[in-house]
Structure formats: C-alpha cells, structure tokens
Design a protein around this motif. Structure first.
Motif, mmCIF file in Angstrom:
data_model
loop_
_atom_site.group_PDB
_atom_site.id
_atom_site.type_symbol
_atom_site.label_atom_id
_atom_site.label_comp_id
_atom_site.label_asym_id
_atom_site.label_seq_id
_atom_site.Cartn_x
_atom_site.Cartn_y
_atom_site.Cartn_z
ATOM 1 N N SER A 15 -3.174 -8.201 15.068
ATOM 2 C CA SER A 15 -3.699 -7.065 14.324
ATOM 3 C C SER A 15 -2.597 -6.481 13.442
ATOM 4 O O SER A 15 -1.460 -6.321 13.887
ATOM 5 C CB SER A 15 -4.200 -6.025 15.325
ATOM 6 N N GLY A 16 -2.920 -6.208 12.177
ATOM 7 C CA GLY A 16 -1.950 -5.619 11.262
ATOM 8 C C GLY A 16 -1.055 -6.637 10.569
ATOM 9 O O GLY A 16 -0.151 -6.262 9.822
ATOM 10 N N LEU A 57 0.985 5.163 0.970
ATOM 11 C CA LEU A 57 0.326 6.232 1.731
ATOM 12 C C LEU A 57 1.207 7.460 1.637
ATOM 13 O O LEU A 57 2.127 7.627 2.422
ATOM 14 C CB LEU A 57 0.170 5.827 3.196
ATOM 15 N N TYR A 96 0.853 -1.193 0.000
ATOM 16 C CA TYR A 96 0.000 0.000 0.000
ATOM 17 C C TYR A 96 0.886 1.238 0.000
ATOM 18 O O TYR A 96 1.911 1.273 0.678
ATOM 19 C CB TYR A 96 -0.888 0.044 1.247
ATOM 20 N N GLY A 104 -1.879 -8.758 8.250
ATOM 21 C CA GLY A 104 -2.210 -8.949 6.842
ATOM 22 C C GLY A 104 -3.375 -9.884 6.574
ATOM 23 O O GLY A 104 -3.647 -10.234 5.417
ATOM 24 N N LYS A 105 -4.127 -10.254 7.618
ATOM 25 C CA LYS A 105 -5.228 -11.206 7.466
ATOM 26 C C LYS A 105 -6.309 -10.683 6.519
ATOM 27 O O LYS A 105 -6.723 -11.369 5.582
ATOM 28 C CB LYS A 105 -5.850 -11.530 8.837
ATOM 29 N N THR A 106 -6.773 -9.467 6.774
ATOM 30 C CA THR A 106 -7.826 -8.891 5.929
ATOM 31 C C THR A 106 -7.322 -8.701 4.502
ATOM 32 O O THR A 106 -8.043 -8.970 3.528
ATOM 33 C CB THR A 106 -8.309 -7.546 6.517
ATOM 34 N N ALA A 138 1.868 -5.032 3.245
ATOM 35 C CA ALA A 138 0.897 -5.762 4.058
ATOM 36 C C ALA A 138 1.093 -7.267 3.920
ATOM 37 O O ALA A 138 0.877 -8.015 4.873
ATOM 38 C CB ALA A 138 -0.526 -5.376 3.657
#
Ligand SMILES: Nc1ncnc2c1ncn2[C@@H]1O[C@H](COP(=O)(O)OP(=O)(O)O)[C@@H](O)[C@H]1O
Ligand SMILES: [Mg+2]
Length: 240
Positions: free
Chosen positions: A50-51, A23, A21, A53-55, A30
C-alpha cells in the motif's frame, strides 16, 4: 486492425516517470523514476505494498492524470504530448478502466451503466452480450444497490470490456469480493487478454496472483523493485 497495429509497439513504454503530489508544503513523490516496457498482448500483474504507487502508475497509463516528469507512451502514442481533448479521446477509445471502488452510476441499471459507455464508443450492440459474459444476463435491470459487491464489480468489468479496449487497467479488481468471485473475475480478464490480444495490467497485493502474469512488476516506494517473467497460469489453477 487496431490490435495488429498495436502489437507492433510496446503497449506501455515509460521512461524515468515521476509523479509528485503537493499537499500544502509537503510533497509526496508517488513515482520516482519509473522506467518500464510492457509488450502488447501481455497480462501484467502489478504488485507492491500500500502506498507504493500502483494506483498512481495506473492513473498515468490510463490518461487520468499526468506525470510530473518523464515520458510515457501507449501503443506508440506519446501521452505526455497530448492536450486535454486528445487525452479524453485516448481514454475513451483505448482504455478500459476498472476502479477499486466500482464507480457505477447509482441511478442507472446494470445494463444502462454498460450502455452509457458503449454508446460513446459505438459498441452498444455488444452491451447485452458483455453483461451476459460476466454472468449478469438476469441482472440487467437491477440497480447497483440491488446487487452484491461481486455483482457490482462484474458490472464495472462489463463496462470496461464492452469498449473492446486495447488496454485494460484494473485497480485491485478483486479487493472487495470473496475468493471464488475474485477468481472468476480474474479468469475473465485473463481469457479476454488471450482471446482478443488485449493488454492488461492488474493491480493486486496478493503475491500468489503473480503466477497468472506474463510479466510481473513490483513497485516499492515509487520505484520498480522487480521485473520478472510470470508463469502465465490460468487464475482457475492458482491456489489462493
Ligand atoms: N491525490 C493525491 N494527493 C497526494 N498524495 C497522493 C495522492 N494520490 C496518492 N498519493 C500518495 O502517493 C503515494 C502512492 O499512492 P498510490 O499510488 O495510491 O499507492 P498504491 O496504489 O500502491 O497504494 C502514497 O504515499 C499516497 O499517499
Ligand atoms: Mg491503490
């Protein structure tokens, strides 16, 4: 039969998958070279802090986003070679997606939310039954605002299952419900996988839930840190 054809191929095959990503002038990797092979018909638990890279991984597998590098195939179809229109067809026909935040249409009733998707894929005759399967027969005419968090999540699950998808992707589907409701939701998904030969990838950060998987994947900082066989225990029998 689609399910039989599907089982001849891995459900998900990823080779050196990267997602970067941008920014402004900061870049975030990710996913950093993820390679996985998920057999069709498996109930897969995807763990990681959290963070990690699952999503992102779920979004790529669901055709909601495209990788920066690498190869990704689902049931033998190369997602990395599809154009936008083909990806839309893929999402519609192959994938059931349960988002972390339900994403229900607020102005439509529970049944209308399910029918909206079912009509697109020609399974509208299953809408009422699927809503009943998730225990919401009596809530068909309720708007999302008239439902509890757990009930809204069950509408979202009915909406994903009514398509009879070959691949179900669920992003922390029990994150915002109490333990008992969560157990019911996971049991439903677990049984659907067994009964219909669906492949499911369930994201969670609850380590105890790893026991319900056929396969357990653990992400850490965008990399696969662990691939393990799971105990495939019914969610009802897991101590949470
Ligand atoms: N759309 C985005 N734009 C920029 N960075 C993102 C975006 N989505 C995710 N990230 C970053 O990528 C990393 C992985 O995120 P994510 O896949 O959401 O992790 P998880 O679901 O495991 O919490 C995080 O550092 C996150 O901040
Ligand atoms: Mg996430």
């Amino acid at each position: 039969m689609a399910a039989q054809k599907a089982s001849a191929q891995p459900a998900i095959a990823a080779t050196d998958l990267w997602k970067r990503y941008y920014l402004g002038d900061v870049t975030v990797d990710a996913l950093r070279g993820v390679s996985i092979d998920i057999p069709a018909g498996n109930f897969v638990v995807l763990l990681g802090p959290s963070g990690s890279g699952k999503t992102t991984l779920l979004n790529l597998a669901g055709g909601l986003d495209v990788p920066s590098e690498g190869e990704l195939s689902v049931f033998g179809q190369r997602l990395t070679g599809l154009n936008e229109e083909q990806l839309t067809t893929y999402r519609r026909e192959t994938v059931g997606f349960i988002f972390q935040m339900f994403n229900l249409v607020p102005t439509l009733t529970a049944l209308e939310n399910v029918r909206l998707v079912a009509q697109l894929v020609g399974t509208d005759h299953l809408s009422r039954r699927t809503l009943a399967d998730v225990g919401l027969a009596e809530f068909a005419d309720h708007l999302p605002s008239q439902l509890s968090g757990g009930e809204q999540q069950r509408v979202a699950i009915a909406r994903a299952l009514v398509k009879q998808p070959n691949l179900l992707l669920a992003d922390e589907p029990t994150g915002s419900v109490d333990a008992e409701t969560g157990r019911g939701i996971l049991s439903l998904l677990w049984e659907e996988t067994r009964n219909r030969g669906m492949t499911a990838v369930i994201v969670t950060h609850n380590n105890a839930l790893a026991q319900m998987g056929d396969l357990v994947l653990r992400l850490r900082s965008g990399e696969i840190a662990e691939v393990a066989e799971g105990a495939a225990i019914h969610p009802r029998e897991i101590q949470l």
